[in-house]
Structures are given as C-alpha cells and as structure tokens.
Design an enzyme around this catalytic site. Structure first.
Site, PDB file in Angstrom:
ATOM      1  N   ASP A 239      35.018  37.334  45.036  1.00  0.00           N
ATOM      2  CA  ASP A 239      35.133  35.958  45.499  1.00  0.00           C
ATOM      3  C   ASP A 239      34.686  35.976  46.975  1.00  0.00           C
ATOM      4  O   ASP A 239      34.668  37.036  47.608  1.00  0.00           O
ATOM      5  CB  ASP A 239      36.599  35.537  45.363  1.00  0.00           C
ATOM      6  CG  ASP A 239      36.870  34.185  45.948  1.00  0.00           C
ATOM      7  OD1 ASP A 239      36.245  33.211  45.513  1.00  0.00           O
ATOM      8  OD2 ASP A 239      37.704  34.104  46.876  1.00  0.00           O
TER       9      ASP A 239
ATOM     10  N   ASP B 120      35.320  33.154  49.800  1.00  0.00           N
ATOM     11  CA  ASP B 120      36.300  32.647  50.765  1.00  0.00           C
ATOM     12  C   ASP B 120      37.659  33.277  50.509  1.00  0.00           C
ATOM     13  O   ASP B 120      38.237  33.097  49.441  1.00  0.00           O
ATOM     14  CB  ASP B 120      36.376  31.120  50.642  1.00  0.00           C
ATOM     15  CG  ASP B 120      37.422  30.520  51.554  1.00  0.00           C
ATOM     16  OD1 ASP B 120      37.782  31.165  52.555  1.00  0.00           O
ATOM     17  OD2 ASP B 120      37.896  29.410  51.259  1.00  0.00           O
TER      18      ASP B 120
HETATM   19  P1  B16 Z   1      32.461  23.814  48.722  1.00  0.00           P
HETATM   20  P2  B16 Z   1      35.750  30.598  46.963  1.00  0.00           P
HETATM   21  C1  B16 Z   1      36.086  27.979  47.466  1.00  0.00           C
HETATM   22  O1  B16 Z   1      35.441  29.201  47.748  1.00  0.00           O
HETATM   23  C2  B16 Z   1      37.098  27.670  48.556  1.00  0.00           C
HETATM   24  O2  B16 Z   1      38.157  28.630  48.535  1.00  0.00           O
HETATM   25  C3  B16 Z   1      37.682  26.302  48.331  1.00  0.00           C
HETATM   26  O3  B16 Z   1      38.605  25.988  49.363  1.00  0.00           O
HETATM   27  C4  B16 Z   1      36.550  25.266  48.298  1.00  0.00           C
HETATM   28  O4  B16 Z   1      37.066  23.959  48.056  1.00  0.00           O
HETATM   29  C5  B16 Z   1      35.558  25.661  47.194  1.00  0.00           C
HETATM   30  O5  B16 Z   1      35.064  26.970  47.446  1.00  0.00           O
HETATM   31  C6  B16 Z   1      34.384  24.696  47.138  1.00  0.00           C
HETATM   32  O6  B16 Z   1      33.664  24.796  48.339  1.00  0.00           O
HETATM   33  O7  B16 Z   1      33.050  22.499  49.114  1.00  0.00           O
HETATM   34  O8  B16 Z   1      31.772  24.536  49.874  1.00  0.00           O
HETATM   35  O9  B16 Z   1      31.554  23.707  47.519  1.00  0.00           O
HETATM   36  O10 B16 Z   1      37.151  31.000  47.333  1.00  0.00           O
HETATM   37  O11 B16 Z   1      35.602  30.328  45.463  1.00  0.00           O
HETATM   38  O12 B16 Z   1      34.698  31.539  47.499  1.00  0.00           O
HETATM   39 MG    MG Z   2      38.726  32.509  47.455  1.00  0.00          MG
END
Ligand code: B16
Ligand code: MG
Length: 211
Positions: A8, A10
């Site tokens: 993953d 984030d």
């Molecule tokens: P975006 P991951 C996720 O990343 C984030 O943890 C989450 O907080 C966010 O809403 C989601 O991506 C969508 O992100 O708005 O940039 O498309 O943890 O799956 O790497």
């Molecule tokens: Mg994450």
C-alpha cells in the site's frame, strides 16, 4: 518459489495522511462542517467518494455538488503534494525496498489513490516496482481484493506467493479476502487481523522475515 511483495502507499511507504487531512479540513471549513484529525483516521485507505460521504456524516447533496466538493479537495491535496521529496519516505522503506530487490522479490504497489503515480515519482521510487496499481485500475475498492489481485497478476504471481503490506483495516481485509499473506503496519487494534503485524513500520522488518 517466486515471491512478491505488494505495498500500500499511504501509511506504508509514505505518510500523506496529513496532507489528506489538511485538504479535507479546508473543504470542511469552507462548507462549515466539523472535521477533526480523529475523523480523518476513519478515511485511511478509503477512496475519495467514500471519504467525502464519511465527512458529510449522512448529509445529502446533489451529485454535481458532490463532484465539485471532491474536485475542490483534490485540488488542495495536489497542491500539497508539490512538497513531497525522497525525504518523505517512511523510516526504513528505502533500505527494505533495496534489500527486497536484491533478493529478487517481485515488487508492486496497490494504492486506492488516484494520485499514487505523482506521489511515487516525487518519492523517487518508481524504478523499484514491476507493477503499480492505483485508484484507476479496478472498480471494486478495498476491502474487495480486486486491486491486489490485479497487481499480483501483473507480477505474474498467485496471491499465495505474495505478501501485502497494509496500514488500513480495509486493506488488511482485502489482502485476506484475496488469499494473500497479510502484513499489518501499525497498531494491533487497527491491523490485528493480519498474519504479521509491524507496529513500528518497515523500519523493524527484514526482507526474509516473510519468506
Ligand atoms: P485520492 P492508500 C488512500 O491511499 C488514502 O489512504 C486515503 O486516505 C485516500 O482517500 C485514498 O487513497 C484516495 O486517494 O483522493 O488521492 O484518490 O492508503 O490506498 O495508498
Ligand atoms: Mg494506506
């Protein structure tokens, strides 16, 4: 046996949660909606539309307004991403990726974010990965296993050959649902369903811990 590690983004590779928080907070302030850092924790690993719905806490808006609000938040978030540099890799991540690559483990990313590619490029780690799955790749989001299955396929591996590293409960559940080995990053209360738990992140892990 060939092995794959799927990360993953984030919360595992870097911590963009604070930027997500600041961007959602700006939107919430403009819309006069309450939103705290604790509220933001519930958005970990959750896709953009579902995050907006959680922020709205049951308030209903027309579709056009929903799209406008998520677009506005994404603009704030993308402006903050300009600050990202390789120094924003979480502790131990660079060493872990180098060691895994040296051990000929196939490496992939499985992130719910539609901004994953610019983040990965800004971190300077694109060259490590044979497959990058982001928020554009599959229809069903975590806790559905689809994204990790998509990445494993691109790596040419079965789920049983892959370890998924996740910081979100929904991500751990996605890995388990897909038949992957799950490595939870963070507190047991959040990722305790994983087969392995690293409370302090990849900095305490060695590539052979999971073989
Ligand atoms: P975006 P991951 C996720 O990343 C984030 O943890 C989450 O907080 C966010 O809403 C989601 O991506 C969508 O992100 O708005 O940039 O498309 O943890 O799956 O790497
Ligand atoms: Mg994450």
């Amino acid at each position: 046996m060939e092995l794959g590690y799927i990360f993953d983004l984030d919360g595992v590779i870097t911590d963009t949660a604070e930027y997500h928080y600041l961007a959602w907070k700006q939107l919430a302030d403009e819309e006069k909606l309450p939103f705290t850092r604790q509220d933001n924790e519930a958005l970990r690993g959750v896709p953009r539309r579902r995050s907006l719905e959680l922020l709205l806490k049951g308030r209903v808006f027309p579709e056009a307004k929903m799209v406008e609000m998520e677009t506005r938040k994404n603009g704030y978030y993308q402006a903050l991403l300009e600050n990202i540099t390789p120094a924003d890799l979480l502790p131990g991540v660079a060493q872990f990726l180098e060691a895994a690559q040296a051990a000929k483990i196939h490496l992939g990313i499985g992130s719910a974010s539609k901004n994953a590619m610019p983040v990965i490029r800004r971190l300077g780690i694109e060259h490590f990965f044979d497959a990058i799955g982001d928020g554009y790749c599959v229809v069903n989001h975590k806790p559905a296993p689809d994204l990790f299955v998509w990445v494993a396929g691109r790596l040419g591996l079965w789920p049983t050959q892959c370890y998924v590293f996740e910081d979100a409960e929904a991500g751990v559940d996605a890995a388990l649902a897909g038949g992957f080995h799950a490595v939870g990053i963070g507190p047991v209360e959040r990722v305790g369903r994983a087969h392995y738990v690293l409370p302090e992140g990849l900095k305490t892990a060695h590539v052979r811990d999971f073989c």
